[in-house]
Scaffold this motif. Structure first.
Motif, short mmCIF file in Angstrom:
data_model
loop_
_atom_site.label_atom_id
_atom_site.label_comp_id
_atom_site.label_asym_id
_atom_site.label_seq_id
_atom_site.Cartn_x
_atom_site.Cartn_y
_atom_site.Cartn_z
N ALA A 26 0.77 -1.17 -0.28
CA ALA A 26 0.04 -0.09 0.16
C ALA A 26 0.89 1.19 -0.02
O ALA A 26 1.24 1.72 1.17
CB ALA A 26 -0.97 -0.10 1.10
N ASN A 27 1.40 1.61 -1.14
CA ASN A 27 2.05 2.80 -1.17
C ASN A 27 2.08 3.38 -2.72
O ASN A 27 1.16 2.95 -3.51
CB ASN A 27 3.68 2.46 -1.11
CG ASN A 27 4.17 1.29 -2.01
OD1 ASN A 27 4.53 1.36 -3.08
ND2 ASN A 27 4.50 0.29 -1.44
N SER A 28 2.80 4.27 -3.09
CA SER A 28 2.48 5.01 -4.41
C SER A 28 2.87 4.23 -5.53
O SER A 28 2.85 4.55 -6.59
CB SER A 28 3.29 6.14 -4.51
OG SER A 28 2.69 7.16 -3.51
N GLU A 84 -3.21 8.10 2.44
CA GLU A 84 -4.43 7.45 1.72
C GLU A 84 -4.28 7.78 0.23
O GLU A 84 -4.04 8.87 -0.20
CB GLU A 84 -5.74 8.39 2.45
CG GLU A 84 -5.90 8.03 4.03
CD GLU A 84 -7.00 8.75 4.55
OE1 GLU A 84 -8.14 8.50 3.80
OE2 GLU A 84 -6.70 9.29 5.54
N TYR A 85 -5.12 6.89 -0.34
CA TYR A 85 -5.11 6.91 -1.95
C TYR A 85 -6.42 6.62 -2.52
O TYR A 85 -7.45 6.03 -1.66
CB TYR A 85 -4.29 5.71 -2.38
CG TYR A 85 -2.76 5.79 -1.99
CD1 TYR A 85 -1.73 6.51 -2.85
CD2 TYR A 85 -2.04 5.54 -0.76
CE1 TYR A 85 -0.47 6.42 -2.70
CE2 TYR A 85 -0.99 5.75 -0.46
CZ TYR A 85 0.04 5.97 -1.46
OH TYR A 85 1.25 6.21 -1.14
N TYR A 86 -6.56 6.96 -3.68
CA TYR A 86 -7.69 6.61 -4.61
C TYR A 86 -6.93 5.68 -5.46
O TYR A 86 -6.02 6.39 -6.40
CB TYR A 86 -8.35 7.85 -5.17
CG TYR A 86 -9.22 8.78 -4.39
CD1 TYR A 86 -10.75 8.34 -4.35
CD2 TYR A 86 -9.06 9.77 -3.48
CE1 TYR A 86 -11.57 9.01 -3.63
CE2 TYR A 86 -9.85 10.23 -2.73
CZ TYR A 86 -11.15 9.99 -2.96
OH TYR A 86 -11.98 10.65 -2.02
N LEU A 87 -7.60 4.68 -6.31
CA LEU A 87 -7.42 3.91 -7.13
C LEU A 87 -8.41 3.89 -8.47
O LEU A 87 -9.58 3.42 -7.93
CB LEU A 87 -7.00 2.34 -6.86
CG LEU A 87 -6.37 1.55 -8.11
CD1 LEU A 87 -5.12 1.78 -8.49
CD2 LEU A 87 -6.54 0.15 -7.82
N PRO A 106 0.85 1.84 13.80
CA PRO A 106 1.63 0.99 12.75
C PRO A 106 0.95 0.17 11.88
O PRO A 106 1.36 -0.19 10.71
CB PRO A 106 2.75 0.00 13.66
CG PRO A 106 2.16 0.03 15.03
CD PRO A 106 1.28 1.40 15.26
N ASP A 107 -0.48 -0.32 12.24
CA ASP A 107 -1.13 -1.00 11.25
C ASP A 107 -2.55 -0.25 11.14
O ASP A 107 -3.65 -0.76 10.76
CB ASP A 107 -1.29 -2.34 11.73
CG ASP A 107 -1.95 -2.65 13.14
OD1 ASP A 107 -2.24 -1.37 13.99
OD2 ASP A 107 -2.00 -3.65 13.71
N ASP A 108 -2.59 1.09 11.05
CA ASP A 108 -3.81 1.80 11.00
C ASP A 108 -4.15 2.41 9.56
O ASP A 108 -3.56 3.24 9.18
CB ASP A 108 -3.78 3.01 11.95
CG ASP A 108 -5.15 3.67 11.61
OD1 ASP A 108 -6.04 3.52 11.08
OD2 ASP A 108 -5.13 5.05 12.30
N THR A 109 -4.73 1.48 8.62
CA THR A 109 -4.64 1.58 7.42
C THR A 109 -6.19 1.99 7.17
O THR A 109 -6.69 1.61 5.99
CB THR A 109 -4.57 0.36 6.78
OG1 THR A 109 -5.26 -0.63 7.04
CG2 THR A 109 -2.98 0.22 6.71
N PHE A 123 -7.54 2.98 -0.56
CA PHE A 123 -6.52 2.32 0.57
C PHE A 123 -5.82 3.48 1.32
O PHE A 123 -5.67 4.39 0.88
CB PHE A 123 -5.82 1.23 -0.14
CG PHE A 123 -4.85 1.45 -1.02
CD1 PHE A 123 -5.25 1.58 -2.51
CD2 PHE A 123 -3.56 2.03 -0.62
CE1 PHE A 123 -4.12 2.10 -3.32
CE2 PHE A 123 -2.58 2.22 -1.79
CZ PHE A 123 -2.91 2.70 -2.92
N ALA A 124 -5.19 2.77 2.27
CA ALA A 124 -4.21 3.79 3.10
C ALA A 124 -3.00 2.68 3.48
O ALA A 124 -3.09 1.72 3.59
CB ALA A 124 -4.72 4.41 4.28
#
Lengths: 142, 434, 480
Positions: free
Chosen positions: C44-46, C225-228, C273-276, C306-307
């Motif tokens: 979960a990254n760019s 945080e992201y949009y796909l 650390p796991d707050d997505t 996703f985050a």
């Protein structure tokens, strides 16, 4: 007075039904009056669910009431050939049963097992939960 | 490359009805391509009753309704190929398919009927915030698990969206032993049929929260809680109105989208309002010889209407194959006041008749549907009740159509008595948070 | 000692360390807390391969970023990982931005970033016509690219496993004891002893360090945080589009992905650390920021939000060193952005640190340095038919959005690192990644997993431990 929504057409009139006389107000057509009275006096529902499909050899409920013998349709020849048996067979009560008996009907449906071949309309549970409705298959299985 | 006169993409209710209608018109070389392992499409998992009241004058379940058509098909030489995916459709009607039995195969079709149906909008499509835990299902996926595979997706359920699939699933999950805590609807009115509100929610004392939405999803692994908030008239959540539900499942019934990837690949013009192809009155797309019907064209409420529309497409495809192609100039249908879309969007001048499907933007009590040729009224139909969740249809006979002088026909709603009950935008519109 | 080296954590950093170390005659083990590799920051990254003008000159970040980016293309070719060298643009949207572009350009030159160019407005819009008309110019970096990060991690880990490394999944390290000549690591699967330990535990690497008695750094997890967006949006831009960086981070970017979607994000806020989780504020911010650079983005075509949590630390640079408190304990920690770009260079760096710590290294005589995976939809009809003739399951499309067949799913379930979850299959073959998000294929994938692994469908997880999908059978089945 009990307030219910009429479902005979999409308008959804809010009916007021007298619990003793079953007289109806708030309806905009005669069908609403009939619906309102029946819904209070003796509400009925069709129950649909599934039953477990068991392979050949297990106990099977075959039609017991000749009036409910299978209708025309044979098993569908277009089912993917070679595919394993489906795990569930869809069923319904062949007429509306008293609304208060829905969960009693479900309890019986949950206990029954179906073994192919089965045709649409085959009776799996006659007179389910003491009603005059039968639980019938809604799909054919070869 | 193999050749077939008519190829129908999709073996659901639309495809089956279109193929049968073409057969009845004398087309003898018809192939249906179905991606699932059986015909019947989504009806196979819609085990509830309520289908067929218009078509067969009796209440059938989904599998029974599909079974009726499959029985009819057995008496024809129509071929149906299951487990077959169409990967590509070219502008000269070559279909590239793949299947376990036939591998990759190119098929040249004389005519094509698009009947691929629709898919569900997902959590992503409406951008619900919150944790990425498990336990969030579209209602249709949960329905497949429950009705076809025989598995429960959870025991304590909140449903977002009051469309019919969500309502039906509320009843099914309850009957199978789950506790449905609430049905939450963004709009101030339900998107489902009143009958389903009564028999799927009220029968089981499941509360319906109108003008509410899910504003948070909590859970480290599996879903543990959803937060539901009231929304204002702009559909924005109102802080301070949060309700927390302890649940393990959130079921989404937030709309359907026609599946037009193949149509887009073929360059067929798509109407952004329906997300389906732009069609003529005979359901022909702007690509000659390619027709569309059912939920791939626009999302229907009743399968009976899907069958009726698909028969029109099947008949038109047969006429095309027999060389009878409509002539005459184009009359464009325009969405007037209160109308969110029409199907068809185009009409040939001189057409035999026009059966027009459309949706209204608002809930109306006592209103009129007007059809206008410029300023001149061509026809007017009274309706006691109209709502965005219920597709409307009107029929215009040839005698009226022949009077049309202009290039457009406008369909509009004229409030008469009670007028506009509510004036919110259609639930088919934008996603709430976007 | 069970092993010469134990690597804690199998994200892309741990996997690259394993890939490099597996080239040598070593008893090597990788312990991963989750039930799959690539299950933390890596997934979960760019998904960007940065050119390397952002880090300050002289830092490990600068050196390893530029080196890793230079290695990425060849590595992805060898291991059959989706990668595209599409270049990047940093946009100037204001006068202050102009100055930032210049300093980035200078910094890039100091870091030996190849091919950097300052473009004026017309040149910029000629490259990317859908950018905001307010754009004033851009810094063009031709070496930047995009990659499939979880596939890179998987490919590295699979190659290590095929070359003899042992991978233990669902094996979180719960305690570390120093022993004579090494370490003893406690896991729920039992103790593991090793002479050397490499800490690649990502957002948990400070906790792992503390277990070994080293409290020299703290991880400050930062969520983005992201949009796909749908593939219909995937051609809106061709290159990676950045805005000028701020102290908070590189800002919101807009980029195509190697799968043809459009990716938009991230913001940067402190998190667990796991707050997505996604937040309304974060999503609003990302949307608004992205539209400043690329105004036409249709967020109605969002497929998924996703985050991801980045393992930022209280230090400025990557933490790549032997622990002072625990000799033989090597940190590859605090690997924040551009960690993915640097990853191919981090493995060799760790190797060198181990050598300096006394590990003797002897190269293996044979090392399988390749990997192939069948991407059905990319094959010619002849190749497809050859597969289908051999096994008809290659002809059955399961995921209709991404055209993934049963054959691909079955193959991955019998691969070197078999997935145990629906998302594990998704990361390997793409089933469920498309616009319906597994609505149609999810149940079928679940059925195939259960069948191939010989487990009950109710045991198949969505993703990590605890993410159950089904609670039991209807009609008096098991769990109800």
């Amino acid at each position: 007075m009990k307030e219910i929504i009429c479902i005979t057409c999409p308008k959804g009139c809010h009916l007021k039904v007298d619990e003793e006389s079953f007289s109806v107000t708030g309806n905009s057509c005669p069908r609403g009056a009939v619906y309102g009275a029946n819904e209070l006096r003796s509400p009925v529902r069709v129950v649909t669910s599934t039953v477990v499909v068991e392979p050949v050899g297990a106990s099977i409920a075959r039609p017991q009431n000749p009036d409910c013998l299978p209708r025309t349709s044979d098993a569908c020849p277009y089912e993917g050939s070679g595919k394993d048996l489906p795990r569930r067979l869809p069923v319904k009560t062949d007429r509306p049963i008293p609304k208060g008996k829905m969960f009693a009907v479900m309890a019986e449906i949950n206990r029954v097992r179906a073994t192919p071949p089965i045709k649409v309309g085959d009776v799996l549970i006659p007179h389910v939960a003491g009603t005059d409705g039968n639980v019938v298959a809604t799909k054919s299985l070869e | 490359m193999t050749e077939h006169e008519l190829v129908v993409i999709g073996g659901g209710p639309a495809g089956l009805a279109a193929a049968l209608a073409a057969w009845e018109q004398g087309v003898r070389d018809i192939l249906i391509l179905e991606r699932d392992n059986q015909a019947g499409g989504i009806l196979n998992q819609c085990i509830h009753n309520g289908f067929g009241l218009h078509r067969f004058r009796e209440e059938l379940t989904g599998p029974e309704y599909a079974g009726r058509f499959i029985d009819l098909l057995r008496n024809t030489d129509i071929q149906i190929r299951t487990d077959t995916m169409v990967l590509d459709l070219t502008r000269d009607r070559v279909l590239h398919t793949v299947s376990p039995q036939h591998g990759c195969e190119a098929i040249q079709a004389g005519a094509v009927v698009l009947a691929m149906g629709c898919r569900e909008r997902t959590r992503g499509a409406i951008s619900i915030p919150g944790a990425r835990c498990s336990g969030i299902f579209t209602a249709g996926a949960a329905q497949r698990f429950l009705n076809m595979e025989g598995y429960m997706v959870g025991k304590r359920v909140v449903i977002l969206g009051s469309g019919d699939i969500g309502l039906i699933m509320a009843r099914r999950m309850t009957l199978e032993g789950a506790k449905v805590l609430a049905c939450v609807e963004l709009m101030p009115y339900s998107g489902g049929l009143t009958r389903n509100i009564v028999q799927c929610l009220n029968d089981f004392d499941i509360p319906l929260y109108l003008s509410h939405t899910v504003t948070d999803i909590r859970g480290k692994d599996r879903l543990e809680q959803v937060v539901v908030s009231r929304v204002d008239e702009n559909r924005r959540p109102i802080p301070g109105t949060e309700m927390v539900f302890d649940c393990d499942t959130l079921m989404l019934s937030v709309g359907l989208l026609p599946e037009n990837e193949l149509s887009r690949q073929a360059g067929i013009e798509i109407d952004p309002r329906t997300n389906g192809p732009v069609v003529w009155e005979n359901r022909e797309t702007d690509l000659p010889g390619v027709f569309a019907c059912g939920n791939v064209l626009h999302v229907h409420d009743l399968v009976d209407y899907v069958s009726a529309e698909s028969e029109q497409a099947g008949i038109a495809a047969a006429a095309y194959l027999h060389g009878n192609r409509p002539e005459g100039g184009e009359i464009r249908l325009v969405n007037g006041n209160g109308v969110s879309y029409t199907v068809p969007q185009r009409l040939h001048r001189g057409a035999e008749s026009l059966e027009l499907f459309f949706r209204v933007r608002n809930v109306y009590r006592d209103a009129a549907i007007r059809v206008l040729d410029g300023e001149a009224q061509v026809a007017r139909f009274r309706r006691e009740h109209m709502a965005p969740g219920e597709m409307e249809s009107i029929k215009l006979p040839k005698v009226l159509l022949d009077r049309v002088k202009g290039d457009t026909l406008t369909v509009e709603i004229e409030p008469v008595g009670g007028g506009v009950l509510r004036s919110e935008a259609s639930p088919l519109g934008d996603a709430p948070n976007v | 000692m069970d092993f010469d080296v134990v690597i804690i954590g199998c994200g892309v950093v741990g996997a690259d360390c394993a890939y490099e170390l597996a080239k040598y005659d070593l008893r090597l083990c990788v312990l991963e807390a989750s039930n799959d590799v690539a299950n933390g920051t890596t997934k979960a990254n760019s998904a960007i391969v940065h050119a390397g003008y952002d880090p300050l000159p002289g830092t490990k970040m600068a050196r390893l970023n530029v080196r890793g980016t230079a290695m990425m293309g060849e590595l992805c070719r060898k291991l059959d990982v989706l990668y595209r060298n599409n270049g990047s643009l940093v946009l100037s949207l204001s006068e202050q931005d102009d100055a930032v572009l210049h300093s980035l350009y200078e910094q890039g030159l100091a870091n030996d970033v190849p091919g950097l160019e300052l473009l004026d407005r017309e040149q910029t819009l000629a490259l990317e016509p859908k950018l905001s008309p307010a754009v004033r110019g851009a810094l063009f970096a031709p070496s930047a690219g995009i990659v499939n990060p979880w596939e890179l991690c998987l490919a590295l880990a699979e190659t290590a496993v095929r070359n003899g490394a042992e991978l233990r999944l669902s094996a979180p390290v719960t305690a570390i004891e120093r022993t004579a000549g090494g370490f003893c690591l406690s896991t729920p699967q039992g103790p593991v002893t090793a002479r050397y330990v490499v800490n690649c535990a990502g957002t948990c690497s400070d906790r792992i360090a503390a277990m070994a008695g080293d409290r020299s750094f703290t991880i400050r997890p930062t969520r983005g945080e992201y949009y796909l967006l749908d593939k219909s949006e995937g051609t809106r831009v061709d290159r990676v589009i950045f805005q000028c960086p701020t102290p908070a981070g590189k800002g919101v970017l807009v980029t195509p992905t190697v799968h043809g979607n459009l990716l938009v994000g991230p913001n940067a806020v402190p998190a667990g650390p796991d707050d997505t989780a996604n937040t309304p504020a974060g999503m609003d911010f990302v949307r608004a920021s992205a539209l400043r650079a690329v105004p036409g983005i249709s967020f109605r075509d969002n497929v998924r939000n996703f985050a991801g949590v980045r393992a930022n630390s209280d230090r400025e640079d990557f933490i790549l060193e032997e622990s002072a408190a625990a000799p033989g304990f090597i940190h590859a920690a605090g690997i924040k952005s551009p960690g993915l770009s640097a990853a191919p260079a981090i493995g060799p760096e760790v190797l060198e640190l181990l050598r300096q710590a006394g590990l003797s290294l002897k190269q293996k005589e044979t090392y399988i340095d390749s990997r192939r995976r069948v991407r059905f939809h990319e094959l010619s009809d002849e190749e497809k038919n050859a597969l289908i003739r051999e096994d008809p399951r290659w002809g059955r499309v399961i995921c209709r959005c991404e055209t993934v067949t049963e054959g691909e799913i079955v193959a991955c379930l019998h691969g070197p690192i078999p997935p145990v979850s629906v998302n594990g299959v998704k990361r390997r073959v793409g089933a469920g990644m498309g616009r319906c998000q597994g609505g149609f294929c999810g149940p079928r994938v679940q059925e195939i997993i259960a069948r191939e692994l010989g487990i009950d469908p109710t045991q198949v997880l969505m993703d990590w431990e605890g993410t159950w999908i089904l609670c039991g059978e209807t009609k008096g089945g098991t769990a109800l």
